[in-house]
Design a protein around this motif. Structure first.
Motif, PDB file in Angstrom:
ATOM      1  N   ARG A  27       7.200  19.716  -0.588  1.00  0.00           N
ATOM      2  CA  ARG A  27       6.296  18.602  -0.281  1.00  0.00           C
ATOM      3  C   ARG A  27       6.950  17.267  -0.632  1.00  0.00           C
ATOM      4  NH1 ARG A  27       0.513  17.587  -3.334  1.00  0.00           N
ATOM      5  NH2 ARG A  27      -0.063  15.660  -2.262  1.00  0.00           N
ATOM      6  N   LEU A  28       7.567  17.199  -1.825  1.00  0.00           N
ATOM      7  CA  LEU A  28       8.252  15.972  -2.227  1.00  0.00           C
ATOM      8  C   LEU A  28       9.418  15.669  -1.290  1.00  0.00           C
ATOM      9  CD1 LEU A  28       8.369  16.464  -6.110  1.00  0.00           C
ATOM     10  CD2 LEU A  28       6.954  14.841  -4.843  1.00  0.00           C
ATOM     11  N   SER A  29      10.154  16.697  -0.908  1.00  0.00           N
ATOM     12  CA  SER A  29      11.280  16.510   0.000  1.00  0.00           C
ATOM     13  C   SER A  29      10.821  15.958   1.343  1.00  0.00           C
ATOM     14  CB  SER A  29      12.014  17.835   0.201  1.00  0.00           C
ATOM     15  OG  SER A  29      13.085  17.692   1.104  1.00  0.00           O
ATOM     16  N   GLY A  30       9.683  16.458   1.833  1.00  0.00           N
ATOM     17  CA  GLY A  30       9.146  15.939   3.084  1.00  0.00           C
ATOM     18  C   GLY A  30       8.767  14.476   2.992  1.00  0.00           C
ATOM     19  N   MET A  31       8.182  14.079   1.879  1.00  0.00           N
ATOM     20  CA  MET A  31       7.812  12.679   1.688  1.00  0.00           C
ATOM     21  C   MET A  31       9.040  11.787   1.639  1.00  0.00           C
ATOM     22  SD  MET A  31       4.769  13.210  -1.126  1.00  0.00           S
ATOM     23  CE  MET A  31       4.546  11.453  -1.366  1.00  0.00           C
ATOM     24  N   VAL A  32      10.069  12.251   0.947  1.00  0.00           N
ATOM     25  CA  VAL A  32      11.319  11.476   0.881  1.00  0.00           C
ATOM     26  C   VAL A  32      11.952  11.365   2.269  1.00  0.00           C
ATOM     27  CG1 VAL A  32      13.660  11.425  -0.055  1.00  0.00           C
ATOM     28  CG2 VAL A  32      11.739  12.014  -1.532  1.00  0.00           C
ATOM     29  N   ASP A  33      11.931  12.450   3.032  1.00  0.00           N
ATOM     30  CA  ASP A  33      12.478  12.415   4.390  1.00  0.00           C
ATOM     31  C   ASP A  33      11.732  11.398   5.250  1.00  0.00           C
ATOM     32  OD1 ASP A  33      14.351  14.303   3.769  1.00  0.00           O
ATOM     33  OD2 ASP A  33      13.238  15.991   4.629  1.00  0.00           O
ATOM     34  N   ASP A  34      10.396  11.380   5.116  1.00  0.00           N
ATOM     35  CA  ASP A  34       9.602  10.423   5.889  1.00  0.00           C
ATOM     36  C   ASP A  34       9.940   8.988   5.499  1.00  0.00           C
ATOM     37  OD1 ASP A  34       8.371  12.369   7.318  1.00  0.00           O
ATOM     38  OD2 ASP A  34       6.490  12.345   6.195  1.00  0.00           O
ATOM     39  N   GLN A  77       0.183  13.080   7.378  1.00  0.00           N
ATOM     40  CA  GLN A  77       1.000  13.511   6.245  1.00  0.00           C
ATOM     41  C   GLN A  77       0.189  14.423   5.345  1.00  0.00           C
ATOM     42  OE1 GLN A  77       4.360  12.583   5.888  1.00  0.00           O
ATOM     43  NE2 GLN A  77       3.889  12.065   7.966  1.00  0.00           N
ATOM     44  N   SER A  78       0.781  15.486   4.964  1.00  0.00           N
ATOM     45  CA  SER A  78       0.080  16.407   4.084  1.00  0.00           C
ATOM     46  C   SER A  78      -0.079  15.846   2.701  1.00  0.00           C
ATOM     47  CB  SER A  78       0.859  17.735   4.025  1.00  0.00           C
ATOM     48  OG  SER A  78       2.171  17.526   3.572  1.00  0.00           O
ATOM     49  N   GLY A  79       0.732  14.900   2.333  1.00  0.00           N
ATOM     50  CA  GLY A  79       0.587  14.261   1.040  1.00  0.00           C
ATOM     51  C   GLY A  79      -0.290  13.050   1.098  1.00  0.00           C
ATOM     52  N   GLY A  80      -0.361  12.411   2.287  1.00  0.00           N
ATOM     53  CA  GLY A  80      -1.286  11.314   2.442  1.00  0.00           C
ATOM     54  C   GLY A  80      -0.699   9.939   2.322  1.00  0.00           C
ATOM     55  N   ASP A 123       0.948   9.664  -4.736  1.00  0.00           N
ATOM     56  CA  ASP A 123       1.169  10.983  -4.148  1.00  0.00           C
ATOM     57  C   ASP A 123       2.338  11.713  -4.801  1.00  0.00           C
ATOM     58  OD1 ASP A 123      -0.933  10.602  -2.432  1.00  0.00           O
ATOM     59  OD2 ASP A 123       0.307   9.772  -0.838  1.00  0.00           O
ATOM     60  N   LEU A 124       3.291  10.965  -5.334  1.00  0.00           N
ATOM     61  CA  LEU A 124       4.394  11.606  -6.053  1.00  0.00           C
ATOM     62  C   LEU A 124       3.945  12.109  -7.419  1.00  0.00           C
ATOM     63  CD1 LEU A 124       7.405   9.199  -5.329  1.00  0.00           C
ATOM     64  CD2 LEU A 124       7.097  11.523  -4.468  1.00  0.00           C
ATOM     65  N   ARG A 125       3.004  11.391  -8.014  1.00  0.00           N
ATOM     66  CA  ARG A 125       2.595  11.739  -9.364  1.00  0.00           C
ATOM     67  C   ARG A 125       1.955  13.127  -9.420  1.00  0.00           C
ATOM     68  NH1 ARG A 125      -0.538   7.747 -10.095  1.00  0.00           N
ATOM     69  NH2 ARG A 125       1.080   6.340 -10.857  1.00  0.00           N
ATOM     70  N   THR A 126       1.159  13.471  -8.411  1.00  0.00           N
ATOM     71  CA  THR A 126       0.451  14.750  -8.439  1.00  0.00           C
ATOM     72  C   THR A 126       1.393  15.956  -8.406  1.00  0.00           C
ATOM     73  OG1 THR A 126      -1.495  13.745  -7.404  1.00  0.00           O
ATOM     74  CG2 THR A 126      -1.309  16.140  -7.307  1.00  0.00           C
ATOM     75  N   GLU A 172       0.826  -1.196   0.000  1.00  0.00           N
ATOM     76  CA  GLU A 172       0.000   0.000   0.000  1.00  0.00           C
ATOM     77  C   GLU A 172       0.869   1.258   0.000  1.00  0.00           C
ATOM     78  OE1 GLU A 172      -2.362  -0.589   3.451  1.00  0.00           O
ATOM     79  OE2 GLU A 172      -3.878  -1.804   2.424  1.00  0.00           O
ATOM     80  N   ILE A 173       1.987   1.214   0.752  1.00  0.00           N
ATOM     81  CA  ILE A 173       2.883   2.372   0.774  1.00  0.00           C
ATOM     82  C   ILE A 173       3.413   2.658  -0.617  1.00  0.00           C
ATOM     83  CG2 ILE A 173       5.141   3.166   1.557  1.00  0.00           C
ATOM     84  CD1 ILE A 173       4.616   1.855   4.213  1.00  0.00           C
ATOM     85  N   VAL A 174       3.856   1.594  -1.304  1.00  0.00           N
ATOM     86  CA  VAL A 174       4.386   1.785  -2.654  1.00  0.00           C
ATOM     87  C   VAL A 174       3.323   2.377  -3.569  1.00  0.00           C
ATOM     88  CG1 VAL A 174       5.278   0.590  -4.698  1.00  0.00           C
ATOM     89  CG2 VAL A 174       6.111  -0.037  -2.431  1.00  0.00           C
ATOM     90  N   ALA A 175       2.096   1.825  -3.469  1.00  0.00           N
ATOM     91  CA  ALA A 175       1.023   2.320  -4.336  1.00  0.00           C
ATOM     92  C   ALA A 175       0.677   3.769  -4.013  1.00  0.00           C
ATOM     93  CB  ALA A 175      -0.210   1.434  -4.184  1.00  0.00           C
ATOM     94  N   TRP A 176       0.560   4.082  -2.725  1.00  0.00           N
ATOM     95  CA  TRP A 176       0.160   5.437  -2.340  1.00  0.00           C
ATOM     96  C   TRP A 176       1.276   6.456  -2.577  1.00  0.00           C
ATOM     97  CZ3 TRP A 176      -2.202   3.290   2.782  1.00  0.00           C
ATOM     98  CH2 TRP A 176      -3.446   2.730   2.495  1.00  0.00           C
ATOM     99  N   ILE A 177       2.516   6.042  -2.304  1.00  0.00           N
ATOM    100  CA  ILE A 177       3.624   6.955  -2.580  1.00  0.00           C
ATOM    101  C   ILE A 177       3.695   7.261  -4.072  1.00  0.00           C
ATOM    102  CG2 ILE A 177       6.142   7.036  -2.728  1.00  0.00           C
ATOM    103  CD1 ILE A 177       5.178   7.884  -0.066  1.00  0.00           C
ATOM    104  N   SER A 178       3.507   6.228  -4.888  1.00  0.00           N
ATOM    105  CA  SER A 178       3.526   6.446  -6.339  1.00  0.00           C
ATOM    106  C   SER A 178       2.433   7.426  -6.742  1.00  0.00           C
ATOM    107  CB  SER A 178       3.332   5.116  -7.074  1.00  0.00           C
ATOM    108  OG  SER A 178       4.362   4.206  -6.752  1.00  0.00           O
TER     109      SER A 178
END
Length: 379
Positions: A195-202, A336-339, A159-162, A151-157
């Protein structure tokens, strides 16, 4: 006389024992039941033969010898029957344990029988049943973790796409000179990059937690100073949503902790509350001392409760509630602000690294997250 009798008995026992050992060697690949029968038979033969030889040398009458042999034969038969019953019981248990082992290998449950012939077998059967339960829990936990990873892989993909699509569109507009206000696009691009940097940090932080590579630098931390800084930093965000973010509780509590990581954990909880709370509500961050001496940092919001079926999964990486807490953004992910749903998983990992515990309960029209931290996690 005594030496003679002892020597005769020893000689008969050695002969019977040697024959028994030979039979056991021939049956080394045979069944346990056959080997036990051989042992029992050799024991009976050793006793009866030795006694018979000694009695025959005492010049007893033929009648007395007949009586002795009758008694010896009956006793031997009874002994062999008793040994056979014991062997039968052992074979029954052997079949049970073989079947139980096969069921464990197939991932099926094992139930311990109510009755056993010995305490040892009862204990072993109970351990097998307990092992089955632990393996079942482990498999279920692994399945949840694997599902969470997918699920993380699917959701990260997703959330990164947007943000990537937005950055690409704005970059193309700037390149073509199609925007009347380039400065606004620069600001938006920087926001999306943050936003992308925050997701990568997480993701990086979570990977360190799962790999056990999170290194903490312990120092004496004043909880009031740490939390007041967090409240001050996030107050503008809360004010923008018309939220009342406040601190309550004791001000003199200190403990050994990694200030940076602990601030990240508390900040994730506060940001989670800010994202999900309706306008006009209150968010309370407090510090108290538990009865057992641990420090308790709590964050209470009014964002609606968490469904009972989801309370046990709140801190799983990638988890998303089956129902929204409110009409706000709870369904977009935990903190997470990106979700991607990594914030609360990071909170749990940091708290565990401090030898602490994190809990969540529904209270009133919201929920309470609590961090329970020992004063000396290294002790």
């Amino acid at each position: 006389m005594f030496a003679t009798v002892a020597g005769i008995a020893l000689g008969c026992a050695l002969v019977a024992g040697a024959l028994g050992l030979l039979a056991l060697r021939l049956l080394s690949r045979g069944s346990l039941a056959a080997q036990l029968i051989v042992v029992a038979f050799a024991t009976v033969v050793s006793v009866v033969s030795g006694t018979a030889v000694v009695v025959s040398l005492m010049y007893l009458s033929a009648h007395d010898l007949t009586v002795f042999y009758s008694v010896a034969v009956v006793a031997g038969i009874v002994s062999l029957v008793m040994a056979s019953l014991l062997v039968r019981s052992l074979v029954h248990h052997n079949h049970y344990f073989r079947a139980a082992t096969a069921r464990i290998g197939r991932g099926e449950s094992v139930i311990s029988p109510d009755r056993h012939t010995s305490t040892e077998f009862a204990t072993l059967a109970g351990e097998l049943a307990a092992t089955t339960d632990r393996l079942t829990e482990s498999r279920e936990r692994e399945e949840r973790i694997e599902t969470s990873r997918r699920e993380i892989v699917a959701w990260i993909s997703h959330d990164l796409r947007t943000p990537l699509a937005g950055i690409r569109a704005m970059a193309e507009a700037l390149e073509d000179g199609m925007t009347p206000d380039p400065e606004r696009y620069y600001v938006q691009i920087r926001g999306q990059v943050d936003r992308l940097s925050g997701m990568v940090d997480d993701l990086f932080e979570l990977s360190k937690i799962h790999a056990g590579a999170l290194k903490l630098s312990f120092e004496r931390v004043a909880l009031y100073d740490l939390i007041s800084d967090i409240v001050a930093n996030l107050a503008p965000v809360a004010l923008a949503k018309s939220l009342d973010l406040r601190f309550e509780g004791e001000r003199g509590l200190t403990l050994q902790a990694d200030a940076r990581e602990l601030a990240r954990a508390v900040g994730n909880l506060v940001m989670n509350a800010i994202q999900h709370s309706p306008a006009g509500s209150v968010i309370v961050v407090s510090v108290t001392r538990h009865d057992d001496g641990r420090a308790v940092i709590s964050v209470v919001d009014a964002a609606g409760g968490i469904p009972a079926q989801d309370l046990g999964r709140v801190f799983e990486a990638g988890w998303r509630a089956s129902e929204p807490r409110t009409a706000s953004t709870w369904g977009t992910g935990a903190g997470q602000s990106g979700g991607a749903g990594l914030g609360l998983a990071i909170v749990e990992g940091i708290v565990r690294a401090h030898a602490g515990q994190v809990t969540v309960t529904n209270v009133g029209d919201g929920c309470r997250f609590e961090l329970l931290l020992p004063q000396h996690p290294l002790g």
